[in-house]
Write a protein that holds these residues in place. Structure first.
Motif, PDB file in Angstrom:
ATOM      1  N   ALA A 151      -3.008  18.140   0.241  1.00 52.43           N
ATOM      2  CA  ALA A 151      -2.206  17.077  -0.357  1.00 52.43           C
ATOM      3  C   ALA A 151      -2.734  16.755  -1.747  1.00 52.43           C
ATOM      4  CB  ALA A 151      -2.259  15.827   0.519  1.00 52.43           C
ATOM      5  N   ALA A 152      -1.855  16.263  -2.613  1.00 53.39           N
ATOM      6  CA  ALA A 152      -2.299  15.793  -3.919  1.00 53.39           C
ATOM      7  C   ALA A 152      -3.251  14.624  -3.715  1.00 53.39           C
ATOM      8  CB  ALA A 152      -1.108  15.373  -4.757  1.00 53.39           C
ATOM      9  N   GLY A 153      -4.375  14.628  -4.421  1.00 54.86           N
ATOM     10  CA  GLY A 153      -5.382  13.589  -4.249  1.00 54.86           C
ATOM     11  C   GLY A 153      -6.571  14.102  -3.458  1.00 54.86           C
ATOM     12  N   GLU A 154      -7.260  13.197  -2.783  1.00 52.32           N
ATOM     13  CA  GLU A 154      -8.486  13.566  -2.070  1.00 52.32           C
ATOM     14  C   GLU A 154      -8.175  14.209  -0.722  1.00 52.32           C
ATOM     15  OE1 GLU A 154     -11.927  11.006  -0.036  1.00 52.32           O
ATOM     16  OE2 GLU A 154     -12.152  11.105  -2.225  1.00 52.32           O
ATOM     17  N   ASN A 155      -8.895  15.289  -0.420  1.00 55.21           N
ATOM     18  CA  ASN A 155      -8.767  15.990   0.849  1.00 55.21           C
ATOM     19  C   ASN A 155     -10.153  16.171   1.457  1.00 55.21           C
ATOM     20  OD1 ASN A 155      -5.816  17.725   0.999  1.00 55.21           O
ATOM     21  ND2 ASN A 155      -6.409  16.877  -0.980  1.00 55.21           N
TER      22      ASN A 155
END
Length: 355
Positions: free
Chosen positions: A209-213
């Protein structure tokens, strides 16, 4: 003529090494920043001598990594310590590095999928990780022009070391290699890593996902292996590999300050996963750690070798390095000024959210 081509491609032919042979999925690998993760960040826990000796006893040693290299033609030392770090394009069904490696396993028979120079500066407080794209079109001693990853397949560690030293003018002090199973175990041993992703994408059945994973070992492997559906193909993949190493460094440092005993699990995983040249003794590990005890993850600069463009050589898609800016970068490694180089060349520096 260096004509730009789309960075995503399916061909990867190495002359003389079975052109057209099907490539197995799930056999990509990541080189670990051995000099920092294995030795230097462990000093935060205050158990340098014990852990490095303990780890050292477990690490598999690679014999004759510098065999046959003409000493007179090698670059001069500059006071720092440089590791040539590779991940192999392994087609083995069993580990080929670390103490879990099968008897007779030969990492040098595989192509190097990841090539990085990890250098600790002479001041002991700064370090750098420089990725050399595996498709870089370079002169391989005795073999002529080819992709740099072919050097490891043609002549194992000695030929790859000689090729990198000729390209960069940076003396390689030690050599380290890890396979894909080793990387997944390292990530799992610290409870996974957290990475930032610029936009939603996916690979090998794993969605990012866009952002933190937050990624476990298997998910992290899918993350660092992806090159399709990335704007700049292999170049973006190199940035992901650096991003994963940075995240691993951060997690190790966190464990060192909040739960030092948890480092033992990580240390054991390092021994199981990583192989190093046989010139790096247990005593050498301790001395290296003590000499660089003030180094922290924040002092590590992550850079990719400057690229002039993409193109084709026969059936192969290749990366052409920028010789002029490359000389500036290699000089910065020797001078311990990679951080300043990174400030002047932000497009070559690891961003907070790589693709």
């Amino acid at each position: 003529m260096r004509n730009a081509v789309p960075p995503t491609r399916r061909d990867d032919v190495v002359p003389g090494m079975g052109a057209g042979r099907p490539r197995r999925r799930g056999r990509r690998v990541l080189a670990v920043l051995l000099a920092v993760v294995l030795v230097l960040l462990l000093v935060v826990a205050g158990v340098v001598a014990y852990l490095t000796s303990s780890i050292g006893n477990e690490i598999n040693r690679i014999p004759d990594a510098f065999r046959g290299i003409d000493a007179g033609s090698r670059p001069a030392t500059f006071g720092g310590t440089t590791f040539l770090l590779v991940g192999t394009d392994s087609r083995s069904d069993v580990p080929i590095t670390g103490t879990e490696a099968a008897a007779g396993a030969d990492g040098g028979s595989e192509r190097s999928d990841v090539i990085m120079l990890g250098t600790v500066a002479p001041d002991g407080e700064h370090a750098s990780v420089v990725s050399i794209p595996r498709d870089s079109w370079v002169d391989i001693p005795g073999r002529g022009m080819n992709k740099i990853n072919a050097a490891y397949a043609f002549g194992g560690a000695p030929l790859l070391i000689e090729t990198v030293e000729q390209l960069t003018g940076v003396r390689v002090d030690h050599f380290g290699v890890v396979d894909f199973a080793g990387f997944t175990s390292l990530v799992d041993s610290v409870g996974g890593i957290d990475v930032q992703v610029a936009r939603a994408t996916g690979n090998a059945g794993v969605d990012f996902a866009a952002g933190e994973n937050h990624l476990d070992g298997a998910q992290a492997l899918a993350y660092v292996r992806q090159r399709y559906d990335l704007p700049n193909g292999d170049i973006d993949r190199a940035a992901r590999q650096q991003n994963a190493i940075k995240a691993l460094l951060e997690k190790v440092q966190e464990k060192a300050t909040t739960d030092p005993t948890a480092l033992y699990s990580f240390a054991t995983s390092v021994g199981d996963a990583v192989s190093v040249d046989d010139s790096l003794s247990n005593t050498g590990l301790v001395q290296l750690a003590l000499a660089n005890r003030n180094l922290r993850g924040s002092g590590v600069a992550f850079v990719t070798a400057p690229v002039a463009g993409l193109g084709r050589e026969g059936a192969q898609s290749v990366v052409y390095l920028d010789d002029t800016r490359g000389q500036e970068l290699w000089g910065a490694i020797r001078n311990g000024t990679v951080a300043q180089y990174a400030d002047r060349n932000p497009t070559e520096t690891l961003s907070g959210t790589p693709s």
